[in-house]
Design an enzyme around this catalytic site. Structure first.
Site, PDB file in Angstrom:
ATOM      1  N   CYS A 124       0.885  -1.172   0.000  1.00 30.51           N
ATOM      2  CA  CYS A 124       0.000   0.000   0.000  1.00 30.51           C
ATOM      3  C   CYS A 124       0.912   1.207   0.000  1.00 30.51           C
ATOM      4  O   CYS A 124       1.553   1.515   1.005  1.00 30.51           O
ATOM      5  CB  CYS A 124      -0.912   0.034   1.224  1.00 30.51           C
ATOM      6  SG  CYS A 124      -1.844   1.587   1.338  1.00 30.51           S
TER       7      CYS A 124
ATOM      8  N   CYS B  44      -0.517   4.359   2.401  1.00 37.49           N
ATOM      9  CA  CYS B  44      -0.459   4.310   3.871  1.00 37.49           C
ATOM     10  C   CYS B  44       0.039   2.921   4.247  1.00 37.49           C
ATOM     11  O   CYS B  44       1.192   2.608   4.014  1.00 37.49           O
ATOM     12  CB  CYS B  44      -1.802   4.648   4.497  1.00 37.49           C
ATOM     13  SG  CYS B  44      -3.232   3.867   3.748  1.00 37.49           S
ATOM     14  N   SER B  45      -0.802   2.078   4.800  1.00 40.25           N
ATOM     15  CA  SER B  45      -0.329   0.733   5.111  1.00 40.25           C
ATOM     16  C   SER B  45      -1.508  -0.234   5.115  1.00 40.25           C
ATOM     17  O   SER B  45      -1.587  -1.116   5.952  1.00 40.25           O
ATOM     18  CB  SER B  45       0.404   0.709   6.447  1.00 40.25           C
ATOM     19  OG  SER B  45      -0.425   1.271   7.450  1.00 40.25           O
ATOM     20  N   CYS B  46      -2.439  -0.092   4.172  1.00 42.81           N
ATOM     21  CA  CYS B  46      -3.569  -1.015   4.055  1.00 42.81           C
ATOM     22  C   CYS B  46      -3.037  -2.441   3.955  1.00 42.81           C
ATOM     23  O   CYS B  46      -2.077  -2.706   3.234  1.00 42.81           O
ATOM     24  CB  CYS B  46      -4.398  -0.692   2.816  1.00 42.81           C
ATOM     25  SG  CYS B  46      -5.135   0.950   2.875  1.00 42.81           S
TER      26      CYS B  46
END
Lengths: 199, 96
Positions: free
Chosen positions: A103, A106-108
């Site tokens: 991702c 962000c950090s999905c």
């Protein structure tokens, strides 16, 4: 190292989290042990076990595998795993194709299947290099993707969450689903590793 | 809202700068790719981020780009791809 120690507290929200946590501990609202226990609980409860079960079932049952690739959320629900409002997209590794999940925004991460995202997944280096130079990045993870194989990178920018269905290792034909699940690693379901039989 | 682009359609990502919460990565803006699948319809994150929770749902696509079209100096294999989720209002038809 305590479970809540950050090696790289280089973001404002991490400072805020630490300041707030330390204040709560100082004021006697919580103890560090309680915080650590809660973090451990989250890790245990939300480890990669669900992801391992999904992959093992897909290896053992070709009809489930087909349903999983067609509609990941519905197939996960068959195993009692609720993906929620997001949709699960499962991408399959084959001798011709390797898949990698990132991702960049962000950090999905498919947390409902793999638990908490590891720190490296959230790092700027991983998030940028996974799309810019994925083969060099994977080589640093110890994974050489053959030049003849297509490398597909999936950037989780919106409402989908991704799971890599790794290749079932050669020599695992006699293993049952429980034993297969134990072989499956978190990293293989993100696409930074292959599944190996124990040496 | 009926999706405007069918799977297999060649599309171009709009090249625009927008402030606020945007989920179209900059590295694919202005790039051409192919609709890999229609993911369904979701609320526009740009509106959600401004607190508007009753806006229209809009089609979301997965667009597949050739790595070489995204990064001219990409040095992996020629067939390598990058799939990115993009909401319809960021896509234009690419005729060529």
């Amino acid at each position: 190292m305590s479970a809540t120690t950050h090696e790289h507290a280089d973001r404002g929200d991490e400072f805020l989290e630490r300041a707030f946590r330390e204040l709560l501990i100082e004021r006697g609202v919580l103890t560090q042990a309680e915080v650590d226990a809660r973090v451990e609980f989250m890790y245990e409860r939300e480890g990669a076990a669900y992801g391992q079960r999904v992959v093992a079932r897909a290896w053992a049952d070709p009809a489930f595998r087909a349903r999983l690739l067609a509609d990941g959320s519905a197939a996960a629900r068959e195993l009692g795993i609720e993906i929620g409002a997001l949709k699960l997209v499962v991408v399959e590794n084959t001798p011709q194709v390797h898949n990698l999940i990132v991702c960049t925004l962000c950090s999905c991460y498919p947390r409902m299947l793999l638990g908490m995202a590891p720190d490296w997944y959230k790092s700027v280096a991983y998030r940028s290099r996974a799309v810019r130079e994925p083969r060099a990045l994977l080589a640093e993870f110890g994974l050489q993707v053959d030049a003849q194989r297509t490398l597909r990178v999936h950037d989780s920018t919106a409402d989908m969450r991704y799971l890599v269905l790794p290749m079932r290792p050669v020599g695992s034909e006699s293993l049952d689903e429980t034993a297969l699940a134990a072989l499956v690693t978190r990293d293989s379901m993100v696409g930074v590793a292959e599944v190996q039989l124990p040496a | 809202m009926t999706p405007r682009f069918a799977p297999g359609t060649r599309v171009r990502v709009a090249e625009r700068g927008v402030s606020g919460h945007v989920r179209t990565p900059r590295y694919v803006r202005g790039k051409r790719g192919v609709v890999e699948r229609i993911c369904g319809a979701f609320r526009n994150p740009e509106e959600l981020a401004r607190g508007r929770r009753d806006g229209d749902v809009i089609p979301l696509y997965r667009v597949r780009f050739a790595q070489r079209d995204v990064w001219p100096d990409y040095d992996g294999s020629p067939g390598d791809t990058l799939d990115v989720e993009i909401y319809e209002h960021w896509l234009e038809g690419a005729t060529e």
